[in-house]
Design a protein around this motif. Sequence first.
Motif, PDB file in Angstrom:
ATOM      1  N   HIS A  36       4.192  -4.479  -4.732  1.00  0.00           N
ATOM      2  CA  HIS A  36       5.282  -4.311  -3.776  1.00  0.00           C
ATOM      3  C   HIS A  36       4.839  -4.729  -2.373  1.00  0.00           C
ATOM      4  N   TYR A  37       3.614  -4.408  -2.034  1.00  0.00           N
ATOM      5  CA  TYR A  37       3.066  -4.771  -0.724  1.00  0.00           C
ATOM      6  C   TYR A  37       3.111  -6.282  -0.516  1.00  0.00           C
ATOM      7  N   HIS A  38       2.884  -7.031  -1.584  1.00  0.00           N
ATOM      8  CA  HIS A  38       2.916  -8.494  -1.501  1.00  0.00           C
ATOM      9  C   HIS A  38       4.264  -9.076  -1.924  1.00  0.00           C
ATOM     10  N   ARG A  39       5.231  -8.168  -2.166  1.00  0.00           N
ATOM     11  CA  ARG A  39       6.610  -8.576  -2.448  1.00  0.00           C
ATOM     12  C   ARG A  39       6.710  -9.606  -3.575  1.00  0.00           C
ATOM     13  N   GLY A  40       5.927  -9.417  -4.639  1.00  0.00           N
ATOM     14  CA  GLY A  40       6.035 -10.296  -5.788  1.00  0.00           C
ATOM     15  C   GLY A  40       5.392 -11.654  -5.628  1.00  0.00           C
ATOM     16  N   ARG A  41       4.719 -11.909  -4.507  1.00  0.00           N
ATOM     17  CA  ARG A  41       4.050 -13.206  -4.315  1.00  0.00           C
ATOM     18  C   ARG A  41       2.718 -13.151  -5.067  1.00  0.00           C
ATOM     19  N   THR A  42       2.741 -13.531  -6.324  1.00  0.00           N
ATOM     20  CA  THR A  42       1.561 -13.351  -7.167  1.00  0.00           C
ATOM     21  C   THR A  42       0.371 -14.158  -6.678  1.00  0.00           C
ATOM     22  N   ASP A  43       0.630 -15.244  -5.943  1.00  0.00           N
ATOM     23  CA  ASP A  43      -0.492 -16.033  -5.441  1.00  0.00           C
ATOM     24  C   ASP A  43      -1.277 -15.268  -4.382  1.00  0.00           C
ATOM     25  N   ALA A  44      -0.634 -14.254  -3.762  1.00  0.00           N
ATOM     26  CA  ALA A  44      -1.318 -13.463  -2.747  1.00  0.00           C
ATOM     27  C   ALA A  44      -2.118 -12.317  -3.358  1.00  0.00           C
ATOM     28  N   CYS A  45      -1.899 -12.030  -4.629  1.00  0.00           N
ATOM     29  CA  CYS A  45      -2.573 -10.906  -5.282  1.00  0.00           C
ATOM     30  C   CYS A  45      -3.924 -11.362  -5.833  1.00  0.00           C
ATOM     31  N   THR A  46      -4.843 -11.569  -4.928  1.00  0.00           N
ATOM     32  CA  THR A  46      -6.181 -12.025  -5.298  1.00  0.00           C
ATOM     33  C   THR A  46      -7.139 -10.833  -5.366  1.00  0.00           C
ATOM     34  N   VAL A  47      -8.336 -11.077  -5.886  1.00  0.00           N
ATOM     35  CA  VAL A  47      -9.348 -10.032  -5.950  1.00  0.00           C
ATOM     36  C   VAL A  47      -9.676  -9.527  -4.555  1.00  0.00           C
ATOM     37  N   GLU A  48      -9.796 -10.430  -3.601  1.00  0.00           N
ATOM     38  CA  GLU A  48     -10.111 -10.036  -2.232  1.00  0.00           C
ATOM     39  C   GLU A  48      -8.997  -9.175  -1.642  1.00  0.00           C
ATOM     40  N   LYS A  49      -7.745  -9.547  -1.893  1.00  0.00           N
ATOM     41  CA  LYS A  49      -6.623  -8.758  -1.391  1.00  0.00           C
ATOM     42  C   LYS A  49      -6.604  -7.376  -2.042  1.00  0.00           C
ATOM     43  N   LEU A  50      -6.925  -7.320  -3.319  1.00  0.00           N
ATOM     44  CA  LEU A  50      -6.978  -6.036  -4.001  1.00  0.00           C
ATOM     45  C   LEU A  50      -8.047  -5.135  -3.384  1.00  0.00           C
ATOM     46  N   LYS A  51      -9.202  -5.698  -3.097  1.00  0.00           N
ATOM     47  CA  LYS A  51     -10.285  -4.921  -2.482  1.00  0.00           C
ATOM     48  C   LYS A  51      -9.859  -4.400  -1.107  1.00  0.00           C
ATOM     49  N   GLN A  52      -9.182  -5.241  -0.332  1.00  0.00           N
ATOM     50  CA  GLN A  52      -8.707  -4.811   0.984  1.00  0.00           C
ATOM     51  C   GLN A  52      -7.694  -3.673   0.846  1.00  0.00           C
ATOM     52  N   PHE A  53      -6.791  -3.815  -0.089  1.00  0.00           N
ATOM     53  CA  PHE A  53      -5.759  -2.810  -0.310  1.00  0.00           C
ATOM     54  C   PHE A  53      -6.393  -1.484  -0.730  1.00  0.00           C
ATOM     55  N   ALA A  54      -7.360  -1.560  -1.645  1.00  0.00           N
ATOM     56  CA  ALA A  54      -8.001  -0.356  -2.175  1.00  0.00           C
ATOM     57  C   ALA A  54      -8.866   0.349  -1.131  1.00  0.00           C
ATOM     58  N   SER A  55      -9.323  -0.373  -0.136  1.00  0.00           N
ATOM     59  CA  SER A  55     -10.177   0.231   0.893  1.00  0.00           C
ATOM     60  C   SER A  55      -9.382   0.792   2.069  1.00  0.00           C
ATOM     61  N   ASP A  56      -8.086   0.501   2.121  1.00  0.00           N
ATOM     62  CA  ASP A  56      -7.246   0.982   3.213  1.00  0.00           C
ATOM     63  C   ASP A  56      -6.896   2.450   2.965  1.00  0.00           C
ATOM     64  N   PRO A  57      -7.225   3.360   3.887  1.00  0.00           N
ATOM     65  CA  PRO A  57      -6.944   4.791   3.680  1.00  0.00           C
ATOM     66  C   PRO A  57      -5.478   5.090   3.398  1.00  0.00           C
ATOM     67  N   ASP A  58      -4.573   4.251   3.875  1.00  0.00           N
ATOM     68  CA  ASP A  58      -3.145   4.488   3.662  1.00  0.00           C
ATOM     69  C   ASP A  58      -2.730   4.322   2.206  1.00  0.00           C
ATOM     70  N   TYR A  59      -3.542   3.642   1.404  1.00  0.00           N
ATOM     71  CA  TYR A  59      -3.154   3.358   0.025  1.00  0.00           C
ATOM     72  C   TYR A  59      -4.057   4.021  -1.002  1.00  0.00           C
ATOM     73  N   ARG A  60      -4.956   4.874  -0.543  1.00  0.00           N
ATOM     74  CA  ARG A  60      -5.874   5.573  -1.445  1.00  0.00           C
ATOM     75  C   ARG A  60      -5.349   6.986  -1.742  1.00  0.00           C
ATOM     76  N   ASN A  61      -5.411   7.383  -3.004  1.00  0.00           N
ATOM     77  CA  ASN A  61      -5.023   8.747  -3.406  1.00  0.00           C
ATOM     78  C   ASN A  61      -3.701   9.171  -2.767  1.00  0.00           C
ATOM     79  N   VAL A  62      -2.738   8.296  -2.868  1.00  0.00           N
ATOM     80  CA  VAL A  62      -1.449   8.514  -2.214  1.00  0.00           C
ATOM     81  C   VAL A  62      -0.776   9.795  -2.702  1.00  0.00           C
ATOM     82  N   GLN A  63      -0.783  10.035  -3.998  1.00  0.00           N
ATOM     83  CA  GLN A  63      -0.060  11.198  -4.521  1.00  0.00           C
ATOM     84  C   GLN A  63      -0.694  12.508  -4.058  1.00  0.00           C
ATOM     85  N   THR A  64      -2.005  12.559  -4.060  1.00  0.00           N
ATOM     86  CA  THR A  64      -2.703  13.756  -3.595  1.00  0.00           C
ATOM     87  C   THR A  64      -2.398  14.023  -2.126  1.00  0.00           C
TER      88      THR A  64
END
Length: 270
Positions: A99-127
């Motif tokens: 959703h963050y990349h709005r379906g642009r699959t070319d933007a969903c790279t390993v590097e982008k995933l690592k950046q997303f996973a390291s951002d405090p805003d997107y970690r353990n969201v439900q908790t």
Amino acid sequence: MVYAFIHIPKTAGSTMRHILRQNFGSTHCDIKAPARARSSRPELTAQDVKHAKRVYPNVSGFCGHRVRCFSGMGDAMPELRYFTVMRDPIARFLSHFHHYHRGRTDACTVEKLKQFASDPDYRNVQTRWLSGTENVEDAIRVIDDRIDVVGLAERFDESALLIGSWLGLDDRTLTFRPRNTSRGTASLPYHENPELMSIIKEANDADLQVYRYALEECFPRQLAAAGGDIDDRLRALRQRNADMTHAVKESWASQARRNCVYKPMLYFTS
């Protein structure tokens, strides 16, 4: 009772919100912070509830991404009671990433995933949405002490029945179709790549533990309390949804109050 739906991102919340709009009409409030305050605070406060009551004096309940049970909303309305819907953390995280990349699959790279996973805003969201921390024990305590009903996105039909009963709704008003579903998926081999899965699991470590508690202990307890006719009610619900020829729309009065009165007021409120 006035309900408050804690809308955790990417947990079938848009479908639940539609059910609330459909059943409670112009007394349901999609509560928001004033426009000027949205970038400075992620949670709603008692003051936001007071602003909403100016437009919704007979409010039935609230829903929104900023609704929290720990942020003081209840100070303005002690009768506020909370419910939420959770989702498998891996699936929720990937849906959020897409959703963050709005379906642009070319933007969903390993590097982008690592950046997303390291951002405090997107970690353990439900908790964090439940407790304001990334502490597993805090979130489980909130589930037990503050949340009246916890639904599961993967078992949404059963969850809708549980939540509907808690809200005092007739089962026959719970017809719905999934809303805001993903329109595309990235091509990364998440589940086949141990490195990627390790990154995702590490970013959702607390969520995985809290979700396991909801799935294995909280949800079965709620189903047991619902009584022995839950299976019959579930079959009837699924049949109604299958027979539905068009989605039930929200009333024009509800849309007018939200879009023509409440939202404009928020741009003149500090």
